[in-house]
Write a protein that holds these residues in place. Structure first.
Motif, PDB file in Angstrom:
ATOM      1  N   GLY A   1       3.737  11.069  -5.907  1.00 57.69           N
ATOM      2  CA  GLY A   1       4.802  10.237  -5.360  1.00 57.69           C
ATOM      3  C   GLY A   1       4.256   9.039  -4.608  1.00 57.69           C
ATOM      4  O   GLY A   1       3.046   8.890  -4.418  1.00 57.69           O
ATOM      5  N   ILE A   2       5.179   8.200  -4.168  1.00 55.74           N
ATOM      6  CA  ILE A   2       4.853   7.033  -3.353  1.00 55.74           C
ATOM      7  C   ILE A   2       5.731   7.050  -2.112  1.00 55.74           C
ATOM      8  O   ILE A   2       6.569   7.918  -1.943  1.00 55.74           O
ATOM      9  N   ARG A   3       5.516   6.072  -1.249  1.00 58.78           N
ATOM     10  CA  ARG A   3       6.284   5.895  -0.003  1.00 58.78           C
ATOM     11  C   ARG A   3       6.235   7.108   0.904  1.00 58.78           C
ATOM     12  O   ARG A   3       7.293   7.660   1.234  1.00 58.78           O
ATOM     13  N   PRO A   4       5.124   7.635   1.304  1.00 64.25           N
ATOM     14  CA  PRO A   4       3.758   7.182   1.097  1.00 64.25           C
ATOM     15  C   PRO A   4       3.136   7.812  -0.157  1.00 64.25           C
ATOM     16  O   PRO A   4       3.699   8.760  -0.724  1.00 64.25           O
ATOM     17  N   PRO A   5       1.957   7.336  -0.576  1.00 67.09           N
ATOM     18  CA  PRO A   5       1.289   7.920  -1.740  1.00 67.09           C
ATOM     19  C   PRO A   5       0.927   9.384  -1.506  1.00 67.09           C
ATOM     20  O   PRO A   5       0.357   9.732  -0.470  1.00 67.09           O
TER      21      PRO A   5
ATOM     22  N   PHE B   1      -9.247   1.789  -4.202  1.00 67.83           N
ATOM     23  CA  PHE B   1      -7.907   1.372  -4.618  1.00 67.83           C
ATOM     24  C   PHE B   1      -7.110   0.673  -3.517  1.00 67.83           C
ATOM     25  O   PHE B   1      -6.062   0.107  -3.802  1.00 67.83           O
ATOM     26  N   GLY B   2      -7.559   0.747  -2.276  1.00 67.10           N
ATOM     27  CA  GLY B   2      -6.872   0.037  -1.206  1.00 67.10           C
ATOM     28  C   GLY B   2      -5.971   0.934  -0.375  1.00 67.10           C
ATOM     29  O   GLY B   2      -6.406   1.560   0.573  1.00 67.10           O
ATOM     30  N   PHE B   3      -4.664   0.980  -0.727  1.00 68.10           N
ATOM     31  CA  PHE B   3      -3.660   1.696   0.071  1.00 68.10           C
ATOM     32  C   PHE B   3      -3.659   1.219   1.517  1.00 68.10           C
ATOM     33  O   PHE B   3      -3.434   1.999   2.452  1.00 68.10           O
ATOM     34  N   THR B   4      -3.912  -0.081   1.703  1.00 70.50           N
ATOM     35  CA  THR B   4      -3.938  -0.656   3.047  1.00 70.50           C
ATOM     36  C   THR B   4      -2.579  -0.488   3.712  1.00 70.50           C
ATOM     37  O   THR B   4      -1.542  -0.786   3.125  1.00 70.50           O
ATOM     38  N   GLY B   5      -2.603  -0.009   4.942  1.00 69.27           N
ATOM     39  CA  GLY B   5      -1.386   0.093   5.729  1.00 69.27           C
ATOM     40  C   GLY B   5      -0.562   1.337   5.498  1.00 69.27           C
ATOM     41  O   GLY B   5       0.535   1.464   6.045  1.00 69.27           O
ATOM     42  N   SER B   6      -1.059   2.291   4.691  1.00 65.28           N
ATOM     43  CA  SER B   6      -0.259   3.482   4.394  1.00 65.28           C
ATOM     44  C   SER B   6      -1.054   4.755   4.607  1.00 65.28           C
ATOM     45  O   SER B   6      -2.226   4.831   4.222  1.00 65.28           O
ATOM     46  N   PRO B   7      -0.432   5.786   5.191  1.00 65.93           N
ATOM     47  CA  PRO B   7      -1.068   7.112   5.182  1.00 65.93           C
ATOM     48  C   PRO B   7      -1.104   7.652   3.760  1.00 65.93           C
ATOM     49  O   PRO B   7      -0.355   7.199   2.886  1.00 65.93           O
ATOM     50  N   ILE B   8      -1.985   8.604   3.519  1.00 66.29           N
ATOM     51  CA  ILE B   8      -2.123   9.236   2.202  1.00 66.29           C
ATOM     52  C   ILE B   8      -2.013  10.744   2.375  1.00 66.29           C
ATOM     53  O   ILE B   8      -2.586  11.309   3.305  1.00 66.29           O
ATOM     54  N   ALA B   9      -1.273  11.401   1.482  1.00 65.31           N
ATOM     55  CA  ALA B   9      -1.181  12.861   1.491  1.00 65.31           C
ATOM     56  C   ALA B   9      -1.944  13.410   0.297  1.00 65.31           C
ATOM     57  O   ALA B   9      -1.706  12.988  -0.832  1.00 65.31           O
TER      58      ALA B   9
ATOM     59  N   GLY C   1       0.811  -1.213   0.000  1.00 58.22           N
ATOM     60  CA  GLY C   1       0.000   0.000   0.000  1.00 58.22           C
ATOM     61  C   GLY C   1       0.840   1.256   0.000  1.00 58.22           C
ATOM     62  O   GLY C   1       0.500   2.266  -0.637  1.00 58.22           O
ATOM     63  N   TRP C   2       1.965   1.204   0.701  1.00 57.99           N
ATOM     64  CA  TRP C   2       2.887   2.337   0.823  1.00 57.99           C
ATOM     65  C   TRP C   2       3.522   2.679  -0.523  1.00 57.99           C
ATOM     66  O   TRP C   2       3.861   3.833  -0.787  1.00 57.99           O
ATOM     67  N   GLU C   3       3.700   1.658  -1.373  1.00 61.05           N
ATOM     68  CA  GLU C   3       4.378   1.847  -2.661  1.00 61.05           C
ATOM     69  C   GLU C   3       3.411   1.820  -3.843  1.00 61.05           C
ATOM     70  O   GLU C   3       3.842   1.794  -4.993  1.00 61.05           O
TER      71      GLU C   3
END
Length: 461
Positions: free
Chosen positions: A408-412, A438-446, A368-370
């Protein structure tokens, strides 16, 4: 934080840079010559602990840095004394490890004091290392002090570079020299992984971080004690878990905010914060047998604000009875409502219950982070979303979303280009639907909103 921004990274934005194996620059020198102050100059932010007392830095602490579009890692080290004994010897050993693993070495000398016997002994060791060495004459605060720097030519390391780490004098020129001395990576290296995925074990004191690390390692890697606060320095361990090798870091328990802590606790908190920022994913341990506390919430916030992937592990599950499970479910709904996107696992470090579930949860969070969404698909999605649920009308007119891109990614990280400001609630709605679709499980989003101002009108502040 502005209304236009849901979340932002700290430090330099490296999202547009290639994911290369970053070169390593080790900053070494005897105690109290200004190494940590120089590190803060090189990385462009105040992160390394600086105090007049010698010996504040004891470990090898890495920091991400960017200069002229080139990413590299700066490693701050403790005071290096070749003939040190006791704890000072352990600190010196950490500095020697940093030298052995570095691509470029910066030797810092106090120009006001001049070269000492310890400095000359360090020079002899550095000559044997066969690594590029940059000699820095620190504390050259003005042109009159440059003569002190010139005297260091006698050390045989080439040109001394006069710098005032405190005031920033000469730091840009030094960074240019650092880039010149870095090895050029082959083109293929840009696509390779830089090593085992980095996992930080964090949580308040006595939740079982060290016990979990020992359980995962299958041996006693770190000291475990019922007394809270046994771990002070972050401890790295390479552990094979579910056919993959991971780099786990056991950290000190966080009791207070860094600014409120004092003494050893302050430095432990700062190093824990650095460990979180150096990690890719954090496992936040919560004591399942006790209510979720304000300290737990603070630790979770620290990971989210650092922009790291997140897995929540409820430890001591063997102590949870039916009554406690009933109340825990309600606590999770109430206290963790803002991070429902984080994978959760119920484990027991003491018995080994379900610890095997950690590896799949870590992989899910990192994926999710990537994660990246193609721009065409993203704009098709946002158009459909706005058509189904347009922005509320404000002042007789609703702002339009003109374009959306993933920056960007890491985080999205996402950017919305609009005809006007969006309500924060509407931005949160977009984030919620992003996760649903889209999911993005386990990651913050900016999500950042860039509103197009009308011609002839000044930008709103």
């Amino acid at each position: 934080m502005t209304d236009d921004q849901v979340w932002t990274d700290t430090g330099p934005d490296t999202s547009d840079l290639p994911d290369e194996a970053a070169p390593v620059v080790a900053v070494v020198g005897r105690p109290n010559v200004g190494k940590s102050t120089l590190v803060n100059r090189l990385i462009g932010r105040r992160q390394a602990v600086v105090e007049d007392t010698p010996g504040v830095t004891r470990d090898r602490i890495p920091y991400d840095a960017v200069w002229n579009g080139r990413r590299f890692t700066v490693v701050d080290t403790g005071g290096w004394e070749p003939d040190a004994e006791g704890r000072a010897a352990a600190i010196a050993a950490q500095a020697e490890i940093a030298i052995a693993t570095a691509d470029v070495i910066i030797l810092v000398i106090d120009a006001q004091v001049g070269a000492t016997d310890a400095d000359e002994a360090a020079v002899r060791i550095l000559h044997r290392s066969k690594k590029p060495v940059i000699l820095v004459a620190n504390k050259v605060d003005d042109a009159r002090s440059e003569a002190d720097a010139a005297a260091l030519w006698s050390l045989g390391l080439g040109e001394p570079h006069p710098v005032s780490a405190l005031h920033g004098r000469g730091s840009g020129d030094l960074l240019d020299v650092v880039l010149d001395r870095m090895p050029e990576l082959p083109e293929a290296d840009y696509a390779t992984e830089s090593g085992p995925r980095r996992v930080a074990l964090v949580g308040r004191p006595n939740v079982g971080k060290s016990s979990l690390l020992n359980r995962l390692a299958g041996e006693d890697r770190v000291v475990v004690d019922s007394v809270a606060g046994t771990t002070v320095d972050p401890v790295d361990s390479l552990i094979e878990l579910d056919s993959d090798t991971w780099r786990f870091v056991d950290t000190a328990g966080l009791r207070k905010r860094v600014k409120q802590a004092s003494g050893t606790e302050f430095y432990a908190s700062l190093r824990t914060q650095s460990a979180v920022e150096a990690a890719e994913v954090a496992v936040v341990l919560l004591d399942a047998s006790e209510p979720i506390s304000e300290q737990d919430q603070r630790v979770l916030s620290q990971v989210v604000e650092a922009g790291r992937a997140l897995v929540i592990a409820f430890n001591k599950w063997d102590l949870v009875d039916e009554d406690r499970r009933y109340y825990l479910d309600r606590e999770i709904d109430r206290e963790l409502a803002r991070i429902t996107w984080a994978p959760r696992v119920n484990i027991s470090a003491s018995t080994g219950r379900a610890v095997a579930k950690l590896a799949p949860a870590l992989r899910t969070a990192l994926a999710g982070w990537e994660q990246r969404i193609p721009t065409g698909e993203l704009n098709q999605w946002i158009s459909g979303l706005i058509a189904a649920r347009p922005h509320p009308i404000r002042g007789g007119k609703a702002p339009k979303v003109l374009f959306m891109t993933q920056a960007g990614i890491r985080p999205p990280k996402f950017v919305l280009f609009t005809s006007g400001r969006l309500d924060p609630q509407y931005v949160r709605f977009i984030e919620r639907r992003l996760r649903e679709d889209f999911g993005f499980t386990g990651s913050p989003i900016a999500i950042t909103v860039k509103a197009r101002e009308k011609r002839g009108k000044p930008a709103r502040k």
